[in-house]
Design an enzyme around this catalytic site. Sequence first.
Site, PDB file in Angstrom:
ATOM      1  N   GLU A 109      28.385  45.028  41.999  1.00 29.50           N
ATOM      2  CA  GLU A 109      27.900  43.955  41.809  1.00 29.50           C
ATOM      3  C   GLU A 109      26.802  43.413  42.663  1.00 29.50           C
ATOM      4  O   GLU A 109      26.633  43.704  43.679  1.00 29.50           O
ATOM      5  CB  GLU A 109      29.225  43.132  41.941  1.00 29.50           C
ATOM      6  CG  GLU A 109      28.691  41.525  41.751  1.00 29.50           C
ATOM      7  CD  GLU A 109      30.055  40.659  41.957  1.00 29.50           C
ATOM      8  OE1 GLU A 109      30.047  39.562  41.640  1.00 29.50           O
ATOM      9  OE2 GLU A 109      31.121  41.006  42.558  1.00 29.50           O
TER      10      GLU A 109
ATOM     11  N   CYS B  36      33.244  41.472  38.029  1.00 31.56           N
ATOM     12  CA  CYS B  36      34.241  41.186  38.751  1.00 31.56           C
ATOM     13  C   CYS B  36      35.143  40.369  38.645  1.00 31.56           C
ATOM     14  O   CYS B  36      36.290  40.354  37.957  1.00 31.56           O
ATOM     15  CB  CYS B  36      33.343  40.836  40.337  1.00 31.56           C
ATOM     16  SG  CYS B  36      34.322  41.066  41.778  1.00 31.56           S
TER      17      CYS B  36
ATOM     18  N   LYS C 187      27.747  36.933  34.502  1.00 30.39           N
ATOM     19  CA  LYS C 187      29.248  36.646  35.041  1.00 30.39           C
ATOM     20  C   LYS C 187      29.467  35.304  34.415  1.00 30.39           C
ATOM     21  O   LYS C 187      28.817  34.286  34.880  1.00 30.39           O
ATOM     22  CB  LYS C 187      29.175  36.713  36.574  1.00 30.39           C
ATOM     23  CG  LYS C 187      30.496  36.731  37.203  1.00 30.39           C
ATOM     24  CD  LYS C 187      30.425  37.078  38.680  1.00 30.39           C
ATOM     25  CE  LYS C 187      31.703  37.223  39.369  1.00 30.39           C
ATOM     26  NZ  LYS C 187      31.724  37.318  40.639  1.00 30.39           N
TER      27      LYS C 187
END
Length: 559
Positions: A49, A155, A118
């Site tokens: 990430e 994530c 994200k």
Amino acid sequence: MTQTAPDILRIAVAQLNPTVGDVAGNLAKAREARADAARQGADLVLYTELFLAGYPPEDLVLKPSFLKACEKAAQDFAKDTADGGPGVIIGTPLKRKSGTHNSIVFADGGKIIAERYKLDLPNYGEFDEKRVFQPGPELQGPVNFRGVRIGVPICEDIWGDIAVCETLAESGAEILLVPNGSPYYRAKIDVRHQVVIRQVIETGLPMIYANQLGGQDELIFDGASFAIGADKTLAFQMSQFEDAVAVTTWKRKGDTWVCSEGPMSKIPEREEADYRACMLGLRDYVNKNGFKNVVLGLSGGIDSAICAALAVDALGEERLRTVMMPYRYTSKDSLKDAEDCARALGCRYDIVPISEPVEGFKHALTQLFEGTQEGITEENLQSRARGTILMAISNKFGSMVVTTGNKSEMSVGYATLYGDMNGGFNPIKDLYKMQVYALSRWRNSHVPPGALGPSGEVIPKNIIDKAPSAELRENQTDQDSLPPYPVLDDILECLVENEMSVDDIVARGHDRATVTRVEHLLYIAEYKRRQAAPGVKITKKNFGRDRRYPITNRFRDRG
């Protein structure tokens, strides 16, 4: 022309140690890892990430020039894939019309073939992403990579309640590749495995979990990347606390992909994991901030001894200077134990007596203090003299001061501001006293992988066995003013990690007066902790990023 779907896909996981803000350096690491993966025959390389920025970049993301540098690095890296080698999935912040996003770029054939943003931004514990990022505007489907449809949640997208993985599966994803920046705390690997297994059960898809490595201020990223197959079993497991580029082989079997080749590393047990986390955190803090060496006060006590061992293991004996600063209350045992510890570690050991500066302070204050009794003020002059000496050595030689207070002491304020709290970094800040003892015993029997220190007993047995003392007055021990450490540590863990009520703690068998006193000490020491050096996060709730109590606070739990 219709692209034929392959039956074999070789996916490399790049578990690397980026540095926040070092965009050029992180790009160089990424290129080196891709070249390594290419030599191993990889088709695709999965990075972690925000790799190009380093994680977490915090408010750097608000700086336009930083965002521009990160995006240019991503574009340059995408061009590298024109060589016919492996494609890449790499994390970077991207500023778009919809906002600034925590993103990945998916590149192959010399160009960026997809971007993904994200959606679920964490805003708890050590995470604060909603301050600087906006969630992706909408969930985008899987990416077609050489005939394989790959879903790329990022994530928290697999941790939270947003059904990112389920939607990707419904959109035709065949396998899920997840870049992560998941910090270490004790037993965190088990938590990650359970999170991934839950998503595999919900989607029926295998998932590869790539995790960052390295220290970033208080946070430690422990790597330990892994995959869970569609059958809910562990497909591969990479090492913890070690950088690596591992190529895994996946074969199509019917409607799913199965891992036929990949590492299966052993994960360290509790004491080893905690020790290695502290070691990695100290090493990266010192090296990434450009310090050539470190210095610490070696008192003959357990806390400074384990910090010395950690410093030698992390940096090497030649980069640690230890200083014993005796006063009239320093015992012969402490003088011997400190010297024995330094000798066992092979580091430099100096003795700087503090009688003259302490007596000088007392003399200067004689008129102001006339008519008062000696007490804690005079005791603290000793600690502050030692702190001043260490800071002078730091200023003169450019050495970072390692501070050595454990979590038990920091919790109840058993530390002196501008004295033993002086320092740049504290590797044991999140270890309770009994955990310090446990790790010291473990280190005397083991040398952790990557350690630069010697084998054998590096912390003398007498240091571990004797009653702990600050030695600021005659015959002083810590237990004169604190409950026994096993009792104190249990009460503190209940209060700090578990936020338990006084009634519930008493129900565990603790004395009510002791619990309420410890709670009071915990609250009134907040102002000290705000001024303390950063230190490695080991527990689920450390002081600083995780536990943010007000300094001015009159609440007391009285039922």
